[in-house]
Design a protein around this motif. Structure first.
Motif, PDB file in Angstrom:
ATOM      1  N   ILE A 140      -1.918 -10.050   8.172  1.00 10.13           N
ATOM      2  CA  ILE A 140      -1.810  -9.438   6.839  1.00 10.13           C
ATOM      3  C   ILE A 140      -3.189  -9.028   6.331  1.00 10.13           C
ATOM      4  CG2 ILE A 140       0.343 -10.497   6.055  1.00 10.13           C
ATOM      5  CD1 ILE A 140      -1.349 -12.636   4.612  1.00 10.13           C
ATOM      6  N   GLY A 141      -3.190  -7.927   5.577  1.00 12.63           N
ATOM      7  CA  GLY A 141      -4.347  -7.568   4.787  1.00 12.63           C
ATOM      8  C   GLY A 141      -4.192  -8.260   3.440  1.00 12.63           C
ATOM      9  N   VAL A 142      -5.278  -8.813   2.922  1.00 16.06           N
ATOM     10  CA  VAL A 142      -5.252  -9.481   1.619  1.00 16.06           C
ATOM     11  C   VAL A 142      -6.246  -8.749   0.727  1.00 16.06           C
ATOM     12  CG1 VAL A 142      -5.635 -11.645   0.393  1.00 16.06           C
ATOM     13  CG2 VAL A 142      -4.664 -11.675   2.704  1.00 16.06           C
ATOM     14  N   GLY A 143      -5.734  -8.110  -0.321  1.00 18.55           N
ATOM     15  CA  GLY A 143      -6.665  -7.357  -1.150  1.00 18.55           C
ATOM     16  C   GLY A 143      -5.992  -6.646  -2.308  1.00 18.55           C
ATOM     17  N   PRO A 144      -6.778  -5.918  -3.085  1.00 19.94           N
ATOM     18  CA  PRO A 144      -8.220  -5.791  -2.947  1.00 19.94           C
ATOM     19  C   PRO A 144      -8.917  -7.040  -3.498  1.00 19.94           C
ATOM     20  CG  PRO A 144      -7.471  -4.491  -4.827  1.00 19.94           C
ATOM     21  CD  PRO A 144      -6.253  -5.062  -4.176  1.00 19.94           C
ATOM     22  N   ILE A 145      -9.852  -7.579  -2.735  1.00 19.81           N
ATOM     23  CA  ILE A 145     -10.574  -8.765  -3.192  1.00 19.81           C
ATOM     24  C   ILE A 145     -11.382  -8.403  -4.442  1.00 19.81           C
ATOM     25  CG2 ILE A 145     -12.264 -10.538  -2.566  1.00 19.81           C
ATOM     26  CD1 ILE A 145      -9.672 -10.672  -0.911  1.00 19.81           C
ATOM     27  N   TYR A 146     -12.083  -7.295  -4.385  1.00 16.00           N
ATOM     28  CA  TYR A 146     -12.863  -6.794  -5.528  1.00 16.00           C
ATOM     29  C   TYR A 146     -12.356  -5.389  -5.875  1.00 16.00           C
ATOM     30  CZ  TYR A 146     -16.117 -10.419  -3.939  1.00 16.00           C
ATOM     31  OH  TYR A 146     -16.682 -11.605  -3.544  1.00 16.00           O
ATOM     32  N   ALA A 147     -12.810  -4.896  -7.013  1.00 15.32           N
ATOM     33  CA  ALA A 147     -12.438  -3.537  -7.413  1.00 15.32           C
ATOM     34  C   ALA A 147     -12.940  -2.538  -6.373  1.00 15.32           C
ATOM     35  CB  ALA A 147     -13.061  -3.216  -8.769  1.00 15.32           C
ATOM     36  N   THR A 148     -12.134  -1.526  -6.112  1.00 11.66           N
ATOM     37  CA  THR A 148     -12.536  -0.482  -5.166  1.00 11.66           C
ATOM     38  C   THR A 148     -11.991   0.858  -5.623  1.00 11.66           C
ATOM     39  OG1 THR A 148     -12.358   0.320  -2.894  1.00 11.66           O
ATOM     40  CG2 THR A 148     -10.531  -1.027  -3.682  1.00 11.66           C
ATOM     41  N   HIS A 149     -12.767   1.901  -5.360  1.00 16.76           N
ATOM     42  CA  HIS A 149     -12.289   3.255  -5.688  1.00 16.76           C
ATOM     43  C   HIS A 149     -11.882   4.002  -4.429  1.00 16.76           C
ATOM     44  CE1 HIS A 149     -13.598   2.693  -9.752  1.00 16.76           C
ATOM     45  NE2 HIS A 149     -14.782   2.301  -9.331  1.00 16.76           N
ATOM     46  N   THR A 150     -11.934   3.328  -3.301  1.00 14.47           N
ATOM     47  CA  THR A 150     -11.702   4.010  -2.031  1.00 14.47           C
ATOM     48  C   THR A 150     -10.232   4.344  -1.818  1.00 14.47           C
ATOM     49  OG1 THR A 150     -13.544   2.701  -1.199  1.00 14.47           O
ATOM     50  CG2 THR A 150     -12.240   3.874   0.424  1.00 14.47           C
ATOM     51  N   LYS A 151      -9.367   3.508  -2.350  1.00 13.74           N
ATOM     52  CA  LYS A 151      -7.926   3.728  -2.173  1.00 13.74           C
ATOM     53  C   LYS A 151      -7.368   4.204  -3.501  1.00 13.74           C
ATOM     54  CE  LYS A 151      -3.999   0.747  -1.037  1.00 13.74           C
ATOM     55  NZ  LYS A 151      -3.266   1.122   0.156  1.00 13.74           N
ATOM     56  N   GLU A 152      -6.491   5.197  -3.438  1.00 16.74           N
ATOM     57  CA  GLU A 152      -6.029   5.811  -4.697  1.00 16.74           C
ATOM     58  C   GLU A 152      -5.083   4.929  -5.498  1.00 16.74           C
ATOM     59  OE1 GLU A 152      -4.596   9.736  -3.945  1.00 16.74           O
ATOM     60  OE2 GLU A 152      -6.635  10.471  -3.555  1.00 16.74           O
ATOM     61  N   ASP A 153      -4.045   4.414  -4.853  1.00 19.39           N
ATOM     62  CA  ASP A 153      -3.001   3.695  -5.582  1.00 19.39           C
ATOM     63  C   ASP A 153      -3.246   2.185  -5.540  1.00 19.39           C
ATOM     64  OD1 ASP A 153      -2.759   3.698  -2.889  1.00 19.39           O
ATOM     65  OD2 ASP A 153      -0.576   3.857  -2.837  1.00 19.39           O
ATOM     66  N   VAL A 154      -4.496   1.801  -5.762  1.00 17.60           N
ATOM     67  CA  VAL A 154      -4.857   0.404  -5.559  1.00 17.60           C
ATOM     68  C   VAL A 154      -4.446  -0.463  -6.756  1.00 17.60           C
ATOM     69  CG1 VAL A 154      -7.220   0.401  -6.509  1.00 17.60           C
ATOM     70  CG2 VAL A 154      -6.723  -0.897  -4.446  1.00 17.60           C
ATOM     71  N   GLY A 183       0.221  -4.689  11.239  1.00 16.72           N
ATOM     72  CA  GLY A 183      -0.488  -5.271  10.106  1.00 16.72           C
ATOM     73  C   GLY A 183       0.186  -4.827   8.822  1.00 16.72           C
ATOM     74  N   LEU A 184       0.248  -5.728   7.856  1.00 18.44           N
ATOM     75  CA  LEU A 184       0.898  -5.407   6.576  1.00 18.44           C
ATOM     76  C   LEU A 184      -0.059  -5.716   5.430  1.00 18.44           C
ATOM     77  CD1 LEU A 184       3.500  -4.702   4.936  1.00 18.44           C
ATOM     78  CD2 LEU A 184       4.086  -7.135   5.036  1.00 18.44           C
ATOM     79  N   SER A 185      -0.272  -4.735   4.556  1.00 19.25           N
ATOM     80  CA  SER A 185      -1.080  -4.976   3.358  1.00 19.25           C
ATOM     81  C   SER A 185      -0.291  -5.828   2.377  1.00 19.25           C
ATOM     82  CB  SER A 185      -1.424  -3.650   2.665  1.00 19.25           C
ATOM     83  OG  SER A 185      -2.226  -2.858   3.484  1.00 19.25           O
ATOM     84  N   THR A 186      -0.927  -6.853   1.833  1.00 22.89           N
ATOM     85  CA  THR A 186      -0.259  -7.695   0.832  1.00 22.89           C
ATOM     86  C   THR A 186      -1.198  -7.885  -0.356  1.00 22.89           C
ATOM     87  OG1 THR A 186      -1.081  -9.809   1.702  1.00 22.89           O
ATOM     88  CG2 THR A 186       0.966  -8.958   2.663  1.00 22.89           C
ATOM     89  N   HIS A 187      -0.591  -8.030  -1.531  1.00 18.47           N
ATOM     90  CA  HIS A 187      -1.373  -8.116  -2.767  1.00 18.47           C
ATOM     91  C   HIS A 187      -0.926  -9.260  -3.662  1.00 18.47           C
ATOM     92  CE1 HIS A 187      -2.369  -4.111  -1.361  1.00 18.47           C
ATOM     93  NE2 HIS A 187      -1.080  -3.813  -1.397  1.00 18.47           N
TER      94      HIS A 187
END
Ligand code: 3NM
Length: 213
Positions: A130-144, A110-114
């Motif tokens: 593929i991961g598609v995101g972040p759809i909405y704001a998130t604080h869970t991931k640091e380098d988002v 799986g590959l994260s894509t932005h």
């Protein structure tokens, strides 16, 4: 290949000890699996490698018993050693072709894509979803990065010929919108592993997703 693939099931759960209300990993994952979640990703940023391997082997056992798909975030070596079904990497992790050369033809990648270029490149690189995101704001991931939004999700759904999983800030109150904009599979951390009653949360998320489809 695992029996269930990302994109074929509604909820994709990602573990995170920081948001699990202090509950042990095993308890959280057992609750997810008992609620019928079919994809579990191990995401851990702090433990030493030996401890991570032990946890991966535990999750491999639990997911195998439940016929669920097990994916390891970032760590290709742990994915191989624990006999995971897949490994998930970000844009700045090991490149997908190099990961493929390590894991062989059968493991899912799986590959994260932005952004569009990343989503368009994913198939050629050899990613399986593929991961598609972040759809909405998130604080869970640091380098988002900044949220990509629902219109972008629509675009990926219509233009990219790979299974997609939507991620980032997805919660019970907005998951119907995410489903309405083309996501058949949603990844969640905080609103899922942080729920006091995980099976009740899974049921509520599923109901909301169905309402959006
Ligand atoms: N990856 P929550 S967003 C791990 O956009 C991760 O690729 C993202 O956590 C991406 O459900 C994200 O708590 C965090 O918002 C998801």
């Amino acid at each position: 290949m695992p029996k269930i693939l990302p994109g074929e099931t509604d909820i994709y759960a990602i573990t995170d000890p920081n948001y699990s209300l202090g509950r042990p990993l095993e308890e959280v994952v057992r609750a997810l699996l008992s609620a019928g979640v079919r994809i579990v990703q191990y995401r851990e940023k702090k433990l030493k490698a030996g401890a991570m391997l032990e946890e991966c082997r535990l999750l491999r056992r639990l997911t195998r018993e439940a016929d669920a798909c097990f994916i390891v975030d970032d760590y290709v070596d742990l994915a191989i050693l624990a006999e995971a079904d897949g490994v998930h990497v970000g844009q700045e992790d090991l490149p997908v072709p190099e990961v493929r050369s390590l894991v062989g033809p059968d493991m899912l990648i799986g590959l994260s894509t932005h952004k569009p270029e990343q989503a368009q490149a994913a198939r050629g690189l050899g990613a399986d979803y593929i991961g598609v995101g972040p759809i909405y704001a998130t604080h869970t991931k640091e380098d988002v990065v900044d949220p990509v939004g629902l219109q972008y999700l629509d675009w990926v759904h219509s233009n990219i010929d790979l299974p997609l999983v939507a991620i980032g800030g997805i919660k019970e109150h907005n998951i119907a919108d995410v489903a309405r904009h083309g996501a058949r599979c949603c990844c969640l951390i905080t609103d899922l592993v942080g729920a006091p009653d995980i099976p009740a949360k899974v049921a509520a998320l599923r109901k909301a997703m169905r309402a959006g489809q």
